[in-house]
Scaffold this motif. Structure first.
Motif, PDB file in Angstrom:
ATOM      1  N   GLN A  43      57.410  30.093  11.723  1.00 50.30           N
ATOM      2  CA  GLN A  43      57.054  30.638  10.409  1.00 50.30           C
ATOM      3  C   GLN A  43      56.218  29.635   9.630  1.00 50.30           C
ATOM      4  N   ASP A  44      56.580  28.356   9.782  1.00 48.94           N
ATOM      5  CA  ASP A  44      55.868  27.329   9.024  1.00 48.94           C
ATOM      6  C   ASP A  44      54.428  27.183   9.494  1.00 48.94           C
ATOM      7  N   SER A  45      54.178  27.413  10.758  1.00 49.51           N
ATOM      8  CA  SER A  45      52.790  27.304  11.223  1.00 49.51           C
ATOM      9  C   SER A  45      51.954  28.430  10.599  1.00 49.51           C
ATOM     10  N   TYR A  47      52.739  29.798   7.681  1.00 46.72           N
ATOM     11  CA  TYR A  47      52.685  29.393   6.267  1.00 46.72           C
ATOM     12  C   TYR A  47      51.527  28.424   6.032  1.00 46.72           C
ATOM     13  N   LEU A  48      51.424  27.403   6.886  1.00 45.12           N
ATOM     14  CA  LEU A  48      50.408  26.367   6.679  1.00 45.12           C
ATOM     15  C   LEU A  48      48.984  26.907   6.792  1.00 45.12           C
ATOM     16  N   GLU A  49      48.791  27.888   7.673  1.00 47.09           N
ATOM     17  CA  GLU A  49      47.447  28.493   7.797  1.00 47.09           C
ATOM     18  C   GLU A  49      47.003  29.077   6.458  1.00 47.09           C
ATOM     19  N   HIS A 109      56.343  36.581   1.726  1.00 45.81           N
ATOM     20  CA  HIS A 109      56.422  36.614   0.267  1.00 45.81           C
ATOM     21  C   HIS A 109      55.868  35.318  -0.337  1.00 45.81           C
ATOM     22  N   TYR A 110      56.273  34.190   0.228  1.00 42.63           N
ATOM     23  CA  TYR A 110      55.851  32.890  -0.330  1.00 42.63           C
ATOM     24  C   TYR A 110      54.322  32.743  -0.258  1.00 42.63           C
ATOM     25  N   VAL A 111      53.772  33.045   0.930  1.00 42.11           N
ATOM     26  CA  VAL A 111      52.325  32.928   1.126  1.00 42.11           C
ATOM     27  C   VAL A 111      51.557  33.828   0.144  1.00 42.11           C
ATOM     28  N   GLN A 205      64.597  29.434   0.014  1.00 42.35           N
ATOM     29  CA  GLN A 205      64.700  30.661   0.818  1.00 42.35           C
ATOM     30  C   GLN A 205      64.047  30.505   2.195  1.00 42.35           C
ATOM     31  N   PHE A 206      63.013  29.694   2.258  1.00 40.62           N
ATOM     32  CA  PHE A 206      62.298  29.513   3.530  1.00 40.62           C
ATOM     33  C   PHE A 206      63.228  28.875   4.569  1.00 40.62           C
ATOM     34  N   TRP A 207      63.955  27.830   4.170  1.00 41.68           N
ATOM     35  CA  TRP A 207      64.892  27.196   5.109  1.00 41.68           C
ATOM     36  C   TRP A 207      66.085  28.112   5.380  1.00 41.68           C
TER      37      TRP A 207
HETATM   38  C1  LIG Z   1      57.381  26.245   3.550  1.00 44.78           C
HETATM   39  C2  LIG Z   1      56.801  24.880   3.478  1.00 44.78           C
HETATM   40  N1  LIG Z   1      56.778  24.234   2.277  1.00 44.78           N
HETATM   41  C3  LIG Z   1      56.205  22.972   2.230  1.00 44.78           C
HETATM   42  C4  LIG Z   1      55.669  22.352   3.337  1.00 44.78           C
HETATM   43  C5  LIG Z   1      55.114  20.986   3.234  1.00 44.78           C
HETATM   44  N2  LIG Z   1      53.725  21.031   3.048  1.00 44.78           N
HETATM   45  C6  LIG Z   1      55.717  23.060   4.515  1.00 44.78           C
HETATM   46  N3  LIG Z   1      55.228  22.544   5.641  1.00 44.78           N
HETATM   47  N4  LIG Z   1      56.299  24.322   4.600  1.00 44.78           N
END
Ligand SMILES: Cc1ncc(CN)c(N)n1
Length: 216
Positions: A43-45, A47-49, A109-111, A205-207
């Motif tokens: 999910q984080d990959s 998110y970062l895009e 949602h966050y993105v 919420q992401f974690w």
């Molecule tokens: C959801 C999230 N928030 C913050 C970071 C740190 N830039 C991250 N990698 N992912």
């Protein structure tokens, strides 16, 4: 008191609950189940895009060239430095390539919250919205580092977010948030606090989504 100090006071309870989350506790002692970390990394990959693009779009709205350049650089780092960390974990843990990963509800949602804030809200509010992403990760990285566990499989993650390189970006983002707050109205400072709190809740919420396997 600086805007950033006031903002942190507002999210202190959220930050305290982040430190108590099983995801963070288990990341710290290295016992976090691989499937939960995989969910998070995938999910984080995604998110970062999007986060990298939101930072670049924010830079494009900056009146000052130096601020534009700093935000372009933040966006580049999200896509290169942080994504490299993900790529190494993708390889190590044999994860699916990015293109095949759907964005699950919290990431989605966050993105989209960040992208719409950057697109439609004043730049001051957008700067406040992107700040928890920097600052909370740095604080969590430093917190985990204090109680290091030997042979932690998640050490690279911890090293990235507790690094001086990451801290430098955090200081710059905080500087811009304070600069914006000092030069705006009380009403906008209030909106900045709201955005900072909302993005901090989304970090929690992401974690939590990764730990509880929150999917559509
Ligand atoms: C959801 C999230 N928030 C913050 C970071 C740190 N830039 C991250 N990698 N992912």
């Amino acid at each position: 008191m600086k805007w950033t100090n006031q903002a942190w006071e507002k999210i202190q309870p959220i930050y305290d609950s982040i430190l108590q989350m099983p995801f963070i506790q288990e990341l710290q002692n290295g016992t976090l189940a691989l499937d939960k970390f995989q969910f998070y990394m995938q999910q984080d990959s995604k998110y970062l895009e999007h986060y990298g693009r939101a930072l670049a779009a924010l830079g494009a709205k900056a009146k000052d060239n130096q601020m534009a350049l700093d935000f372009f650089e933040f966006g580049k780092n999200a896509l290169i430095v942080e994504s490299a960390l993900h790529a190494s974990y993708f390889e190590e843990f044999g994860l699916q390539p990015h293109a095949e990963i759907p964005m699950e509800p919290v990431c989605h949602h966050y993105v989209h919250y960040l992208k719409s804030t950057v697109a439609y809200d004043p730049i001051e509010v957008a700067v406040a919205a992107i700040l928890p992403c920097f600052w909370i990760y740095q604080e969590v990285g430093n917190y985990i580092l204090q109680k290091e566990t030997a042979n932690n499989p998640y050490q690279k993650w911890i090293d990235t977010y507790s690094s001086e390189e990451f801290a430098e970006g955090v200081r710059k983002a905080q500087y811009y948030a304070d600069l914006m707050a000092d030069n705006t109205t009380e009403a906008l400072r209030k909106q900045m606090f709201e955005a900072f709190v909302k993005a901090s809740q989304l970090e929690f919420q992401f974690w939590n989504a990764a730990y509880t396997n929150r999917i559509w």
